[in-house]
Design an enzyme around this catalytic site. Sequence first.
Site, PDB file in Angstrom:
ATOM      1  N   LYS A   1     -23.915  -5.963 -11.524  1.00  0.00           N
ATOM      2  CA  LYS A   1     -25.314  -6.470 -11.017  1.00  0.00           C
ATOM      3  C   LYS A   1     -26.198  -5.360 -10.023  1.00  0.00           C
ATOM      4  O   LYS A   1     -27.316  -5.149  -9.882  1.00  0.00           O
ATOM      5  CB  LYS A   1     -25.513  -7.751 -10.824  1.00  0.00           C
ATOM      6  CG  LYS A   1     -25.122  -8.338  -9.480  1.00  0.00           C
ATOM      7  CD  LYS A   1     -25.494  -9.547  -9.060  1.00  0.00           C
ATOM      8  CE  LYS A   1     -24.960 -10.042  -7.831  1.00  0.00           C
ATOM      9  NZ  LYS A   1     -25.600 -11.457  -7.282  1.00  0.00           N
TER      10      LYS A   1
ATOM     11  N   GLY B   1     -17.640  -3.842  -5.928  1.00  0.00           N
ATOM     12  CA  GLY B   1     -17.765  -5.315  -5.454  1.00  0.00           C
ATOM     13  C   GLY B   1     -17.509  -5.771  -4.136  1.00  0.00           C
ATOM     14  O   GLY B   1     -18.060  -4.580  -3.215  1.00  0.00           O
TER      15      GLY B   1
ATOM     16  N   LYS C   1     -12.172  -2.634   7.572  1.00  0.00           N
ATOM     17  CA  LYS C   1     -10.947  -1.732   7.830  1.00  0.00           C
ATOM     18  C   LYS C   1     -11.504  -0.551   8.747  1.00  0.00           C
ATOM     19  O   LYS C   1     -10.898   0.014   9.647  1.00  0.00           O
ATOM     20  CB  LYS C   1      -9.792  -1.163   6.833  1.00  0.00           C
ATOM     21  CG  LYS C   1      -8.763  -2.432   6.706  1.00  0.00           C
ATOM     22  CD  LYS C   1      -9.005  -3.634   5.815  1.00  0.00           C
ATOM     23  CE  LYS C   1      -9.308  -4.728   6.789  1.00  0.00           C
ATOM     24  NZ  LYS C   1      -9.718  -5.945   6.104  1.00  0.00           N
TER      25      LYS C   1
ATOM     26  N   HIS D   1      15.266   6.000  11.773  1.00  0.00           N
ATOM     27  CA  HIS D   1      15.257   5.758  13.222  1.00  0.00           C
ATOM     28  C   HIS D   1      14.589   6.961  13.903  1.00  0.00           C
ATOM     29  O   HIS D   1      14.738   8.115  13.289  1.00  0.00           O
ATOM     30  CB  HIS D   1      16.475   5.487  13.844  1.00  0.00           C
ATOM     31  CG  HIS D   1      16.578   5.265  15.131  1.00  0.00           C
ATOM     32  ND1 HIS D   1      16.325   4.286  15.654  1.00  0.00           N
ATOM     33  CD2 HIS D   1      16.719   6.224  16.340  1.00  0.00           C
ATOM     34  CE1 HIS D   1      16.490   4.219  17.030  1.00  0.00           C
ATOM     35  NE2 HIS D   1      16.396   5.637  17.393  1.00  0.00           N
TER      36      HIS D   1
HETATM   37  P1  FAD Z   1     -15.613  -9.088  -6.112  1.00  0.00           P
HETATM   38  O1  FAD Z   1     -14.959  -7.616  -5.371  1.00  0.00           O
HETATM   39  O2  FAD Z   1     -16.169 -10.151  -5.393  1.00  0.00           O
HETATM   40  O3  FAD Z   1     -16.510  -8.180  -7.040  1.00  0.00           O
HETATM   41  C1  FAD Z   1     -17.373  -9.090  -7.976  1.00  0.00           C
HETATM   42  C2  FAD Z   1     -18.468  -8.227  -8.673  1.00  0.00           C
HETATM   43  O4  FAD Z   1     -19.108  -8.993  -9.526  1.00  0.00           O
HETATM   44  C3  FAD Z   1     -19.632  -7.915  -7.571  1.00  0.00           C
HETATM   45  O5  FAD Z   1     -19.774  -6.524  -7.419  1.00  0.00           O
HETATM   46  C4  FAD Z   1     -20.763  -8.507  -8.071  1.00  0.00           C
HETATM   47  O6  FAD Z   1     -22.096  -8.041  -7.822  1.00  0.00           O
HETATM   48  C5  FAD Z   1     -20.483  -8.592  -9.566  1.00  0.00           C
HETATM   49  N1  FAD Z   1     -21.340  -9.683 -10.306  1.00  0.00           N
HETATM   50  C6  FAD Z   1     -21.385 -11.151  -9.720  1.00  0.00           C
HETATM   51  N2  FAD Z   1     -21.778 -11.603 -10.928  1.00  0.00           N
HETATM   52  C7  FAD Z   1     -22.347 -10.816 -11.610  1.00  0.00           C
HETATM   53  C8  FAD Z   1     -23.027 -10.870 -13.019  1.00  0.00           C
HETATM   54  N3  FAD Z   1     -23.570 -12.065 -13.428  1.00  0.00           N
HETATM   55  N4  FAD Z   1     -23.085  -9.864 -13.866  1.00  0.00           N
HETATM   56  C9  FAD Z   1     -22.931  -8.570 -13.072  1.00  0.00           C
HETATM   57  N5  FAD Z   1     -22.135  -8.496 -12.127  1.00  0.00           N
HETATM   58  C10 FAD Z   1     -21.825  -9.542 -11.476  1.00  0.00           C
HETATM   59  N6  FAD Z   1      -8.679  -8.760   0.395  1.00  0.00           N
HETATM   60  C11 FAD Z   1      -7.685  -7.976   0.612  1.00  0.00           C
HETATM   61  O7  FAD Z   1      -6.855  -8.073  -0.058  1.00  0.00           O
HETATM   62  N7  FAD Z   1      -7.466  -7.273   1.984  1.00  0.00           N
HETATM   63  C12 FAD Z   1      -8.431  -7.005   2.775  1.00  0.00           C
HETATM   64  O8  FAD Z   1      -8.277  -6.294   3.615  1.00  0.00           O
HETATM   65  C13 FAD Z   1      -9.577  -7.674   2.675  1.00  0.00           C
HETATM   66  N8  FAD Z   1     -10.843  -7.752   3.541  1.00  0.00           N
HETATM   67  C14 FAD Z   1     -11.942  -8.584   3.366  1.00  0.00           C
HETATM   68  C15 FAD Z   1     -12.777  -8.235   4.297  1.00  0.00           C
HETATM   69  C16 FAD Z   1     -13.768  -9.325   3.987  1.00  0.00           C
HETATM   70  C17 FAD Z   1     -15.044  -9.002   5.104  1.00  0.00           C
HETATM   71  C18 FAD Z   1     -14.189  -9.799   2.909  1.00  0.00           C
HETATM   72  C19 FAD Z   1     -15.521 -10.633   2.795  1.00  0.00           C
HETATM   73  C20 FAD Z   1     -13.328  -9.855   1.896  1.00  0.00           C
HETATM   74  C21 FAD Z   1     -12.025  -9.296   2.197  1.00  0.00           C
HETATM   75  N9  FAD Z   1     -11.059  -9.244   1.377  1.00  0.00           N
HETATM   76  C22 FAD Z   1      -9.767  -8.768   1.414  1.00  0.00           C
HETATM   77  C23 FAD Z   1     -11.091 -10.008  -0.176  1.00  0.00           C
HETATM   78  C24 FAD Z   1     -11.516  -9.061  -1.167  1.00  0.00           C
HETATM   79  O9  FAD Z   1     -12.584  -8.368  -1.072  1.00  0.00           O
HETATM   80  C25 FAD Z   1     -11.705  -9.965  -2.306  1.00  0.00           C
HETATM   81  O10 FAD Z   1     -10.688 -10.733  -2.635  1.00  0.00           O
HETATM   82  C26 FAD Z   1     -12.069  -9.028  -3.707  1.00  0.00           C
HETATM   83  O11 FAD Z   1     -13.117  -8.504  -3.471  1.00  0.00           O
HETATM   84  C27 FAD Z   1     -11.922  -9.737  -5.138  1.00  0.00           C
HETATM   85  O12 FAD Z   1     -12.203  -9.036  -5.981  1.00  0.00           O
HETATM   86  P2  FAD Z   1     -12.986  -9.426  -7.379  1.00  0.00           P
HETATM   87  O13 FAD Z   1     -13.101  -8.358  -8.171  1.00  0.00           O
HETATM   88  O14 FAD Z   1     -12.427 -10.738  -7.736  1.00  0.00           O
HETATM   89  O15 FAD Z   1     -14.573  -9.599  -7.005  1.00  0.00           O
HETATM   90  P1  NAD Z   2     -10.273 -18.752   5.270  1.00  0.00           P
HETATM   91  O1  NAD Z   2     -10.065 -19.528   4.506  1.00  0.00           O
HETATM   92  O2  NAD Z   2      -9.102 -17.394   5.549  1.00  0.00           O
HETATM   93  O3  NAD Z   2     -10.447 -19.152   6.740  1.00  0.00           O
HETATM   94  C1  NAD Z   2     -11.223 -20.166   6.982  1.00  0.00           C
HETATM   95  C2  NAD Z   2     -11.175 -20.980   8.519  1.00  0.00           C
HETATM   96  O4  NAD Z   2     -12.225 -21.633   8.650  1.00  0.00           O
HETATM   97  C3  NAD Z   2      -9.828 -21.682   8.280  1.00  0.00           C
HETATM   98  O5  NAD Z   2      -8.913 -21.434   9.305  1.00  0.00           O
HETATM   99  C4  NAD Z   2     -10.590 -23.136   8.469  1.00  0.00           C
HETATM  100  O6  NAD Z   2      -9.456 -23.924   9.087  1.00  0.00           O
HETATM  101  C5  NAD Z   2     -11.754 -22.867   9.337  1.00  0.00           C
HETATM  102  N1  NAD Z   2     -12.660 -23.797   9.039  1.00  0.00           N
HETATM  103  C6  NAD Z   2     -13.043 -24.367   7.941  1.00  0.00           C
HETATM  104  N2  NAD Z   2     -14.270 -25.440   8.173  1.00  0.00           N
HETATM  105  C7  NAD Z   2     -14.190 -25.265   9.680  1.00  0.00           C
HETATM  106  C8  NAD Z   2     -15.339 -26.021  10.359  1.00  0.00           C
HETATM  107  N3  NAD Z   2     -16.164 -26.965  10.060  1.00  0.00           N
HETATM  108  N4  NAD Z   2     -15.105 -25.721  11.874  1.00  0.00           N
HETATM  109  C9  NAD Z   2     -14.223 -24.737  12.312  1.00  0.00           C
HETATM  110  N5  NAD Z   2     -13.331 -24.118  11.439  1.00  0.00           N
HETATM  111  C10 NAD Z   2     -13.510 -24.159  10.072  1.00  0.00           C
HETATM  112  O7  NAD Z   2     -11.702 -17.706   5.150  1.00  0.00           O
HETATM  113  P2  NAD Z   2     -12.414 -16.545   5.535  1.00  0.00           P
HETATM  114  O8  NAD Z   2     -11.743 -16.152   6.854  1.00  0.00           O
HETATM  115  O9  NAD Z   2     -13.751 -16.941   5.433  1.00  0.00           O
HETATM  116  O10 NAD Z   2     -11.933 -15.350   4.554  1.00  0.00           O
HETATM  117  C11 NAD Z   2     -12.461 -15.862   2.966  1.00  0.00           C
HETATM  118  C12 NAD Z   2     -11.414 -15.197   2.282  1.00  0.00           C
HETATM  119  O11 NAD Z   2     -11.543 -13.612   2.227  1.00  0.00           O
HETATM  120  C13 NAD Z   2      -9.990 -15.486   2.259  1.00  0.00           C
HETATM  121  O12 NAD Z   2      -9.456 -16.109   1.156  1.00  0.00           O
HETATM  122  C14 NAD Z   2      -9.180 -14.086   2.634  1.00  0.00           C
HETATM  123  O13 NAD Z   2      -8.075 -14.182   1.952  1.00  0.00           O
HETATM  124  C15 NAD Z   2     -10.247 -13.205   2.238  1.00  0.00           C
HETATM  125  N6  NAD Z   2      -9.998 -11.887   3.222  1.00  0.00           N
HETATM  126  C16 NAD Z   2      -9.025 -11.340   3.230  1.00  0.00           C
HETATM  127  C17 NAD Z   2      -8.738 -10.373   4.260  1.00  0.00           C
HETATM  128  C18 NAD Z   2      -7.515  -9.602   4.413  1.00  0.00           C
HETATM  129  O14 NAD Z   2      -6.712  -9.636   3.290  1.00  0.00           O
HETATM  130  N7  NAD Z   2      -6.980  -8.837   5.490  1.00  0.00           N
HETATM  131  C19 NAD Z   2      -9.685 -10.212   5.252  1.00  0.00           C
HETATM  132  C20 NAD Z   2     -10.830 -10.730   5.085  1.00  0.00           C
HETATM  133  C21 NAD Z   2     -11.189 -11.841   4.117  1.00  0.00           C
END
Ligand code: FAD
Ligand code: NAD
Length: 468
Positions: free
Chosen positions: A35, A41, A52, A446
């Site tokens: 989209k 994504g 990162k 090491h």
């Molecule tokens: P997404 O990456 O969410 O992609 C979905 C795509 O679908 C989007 O581009 C969206 O625009 C598109 N879309 C949705 N609906 C439609 C539609 N109807 N038509 C057309 N397109 C559509 N994970 C890690 O493993 N390591 C990390 O370090 C890490 N860091 C993160 C940091 C942050 C701040 C956040 C928010 C997430 C992080 N994650 C990390 C989680 C990771 O980003 C997600 O697990 C991952 O992007 C999921 O991939 P996906 O392909 O399922 O969906």
């Molecule tokens: P998360 O599930 O990791 O953490 C949410 C936290 O919010 C939990 O610790 C929970 O106990 C707390 N919480 C929930 N309700 C609350 C309340 N009312 N008051 C205070 N605390 C509350 O979710 P996230 O940090 O939002 O990340 C979302 C997803 O994105 C995760 O599934 C994560 O795996 C993914 N992500 C992954 C990476 C990575 O792999 N390095 C980095 C960023 C995000």
Amino acid sequence: MENQYDIIVIGSGPGGYTAAIRASQLGYKVGIVEKYNTLGGTCTNVGCIPAKALLDSTEHFHKAKTEFELHGIELNNGLNLNFEQFLKRKDGVVKSNVSGLSYLMKKNKIDVRTGLGSFIDSTHLKISNEGKETVLESKYFIIATGSKPSSIPGVAIDKDRIITSTEALSLPAQPKSMVIIGGGVIGVEMASVFARIGTEVTIIEYTDTLIPTMDHELGKALFKTLSKLGIKSLLGSKVQSATNTGNSTTVKFEDHEGKAQEITAEYCLVAVGRRAYTDGLNLQAIGVETEKNGKVRVDDQLRTNVENIYAIGDVIAGAMLAHKAEDEGVFVAEVINGQKPHINYDLIPGVVYTWPEVAAVGSTEEELKAKGIAYNKGSFPYSASGRARAANDTDGFVKVLVSPQYGEVLGVHIIGPRAADVIAQSVVGMEYEVTAEDMYRISYAHPTYSEALKDAYLIAAGQGAINI
Ligand code: FAD
Ligand code: NAD
């Protein structure tokens, strides 16, 4: 023919683009519908990659401020953060990843179709883009629409003062103060970014530990590291409301003793988890079933209840991780191709990119205790590692959990320098069921951070550590 495909992938995140590439490699005519006018994504645009990039920049800044002098490096001209350049570099990193994906789409002859995908029936998808509608036809569909941030009652995200990680990655100026609701992965990573550049950061976490889904010893160690950065983590605290007060925000919460408290800060970052995103897909039209939490229901082949429609990544059950989505992308393309691929969901590593990094695979101590599974534990601190001393990075430890009977490795939990990379060896070992003895008898270069694993295994086996 132009609008007819074998496989259409909806969503171009790590799940979608890997599914598309693998399907194309297998000889299918593939279209990917996205989209936004950018591929990759959440992960590439507003997740893993930009987060990162900012973590790396701020770690350099922090080290320059706190450690360079120790190394004999003197910054005679002082130290200053150019916030604009800091964000510009991050945007450049995102841009080069997005162009890498465009190149991969072209190279694999995958049609990129920009627009919101919406089902008409189980073989037709309407895409809408700037008032223009096109209908595509396909034998198979793979839903890879990912997730969006969620919130809690009393906290309405306004993207102005009450923000999500997306806005936090592109703030107009360096914030003086920030309250973060949620001490999970996003909470602690974003807290690190801002605290390192001098923002006053408070995390309010509902449970009594940070990163509560990981082994609790990791959360305790991380608490100490974040405290050293000046981050205040209020555990066992329940947020009740957040209000935008113009130039700041006030967050009201109940502390661990049940007392009403409030904090005012420039921003409130909501990091309480993410929800599956299916808005606009018109799943009702085709009868695809969802779970109570909105995730698309799939079977063990990642097929929905509609025969030719599959779903992967954040939009289905399981860890919301980019590499889990990627593995599922490949899996689903191979399933459609009649192959028998395999994903071991028990061995998907989890990483938190704080410094030191946190990484884990397999069962936590809490899980083993709850299941009544016996284990031996071997822990080795980085303060005793020669490599860590050389780098002045001695915080953290490696903990291995091993079955006493067969030496099976049940879990590996690391907080330490480069833990994100060190964990890979354990994933391989556990997948191929090597024993703890195998793990300490193989050779480790090491000095390396991974040597700490060898010592942890030796300790779990009842022998003393041997390396330094
Ligand atoms: P997404 O990456 O969410 O992609 C979905 C795509 O679908 C989007 O581009 C969206 O625009 C598109 N879309 C949705 N609906 C439609 C539609 N109807 N038509 C057309 N397109 C559509 N994970 C890690 O493993 N390591 C990390 O370090 C890490 N860091 C993160 C940091 C942050 C701040 C956040 C928010 C997430 C992080 N994650 C990390 C989680 C990771 O980003 C997600 O697990 C991952 O992007 C999921 O991939 P996906 O392909 O399922 O969906
Ligand atoms: P998360 O599930 O990791 O953490 C949410 C936290 O919010 C939990 O610790 C929970 O106990 C707390 N919480 C929930 N309700 C609350 C309340 N009312 N008051 C205070 N605390 C509350 O979710 P996230 O940090 O939002 O990340 C979302 C997803 O994105 C995760 O599934 C994560 O795996 C993914 N992500 C992954 C990476 C990575 O792999 N390095 C980095 C960023 C995000």
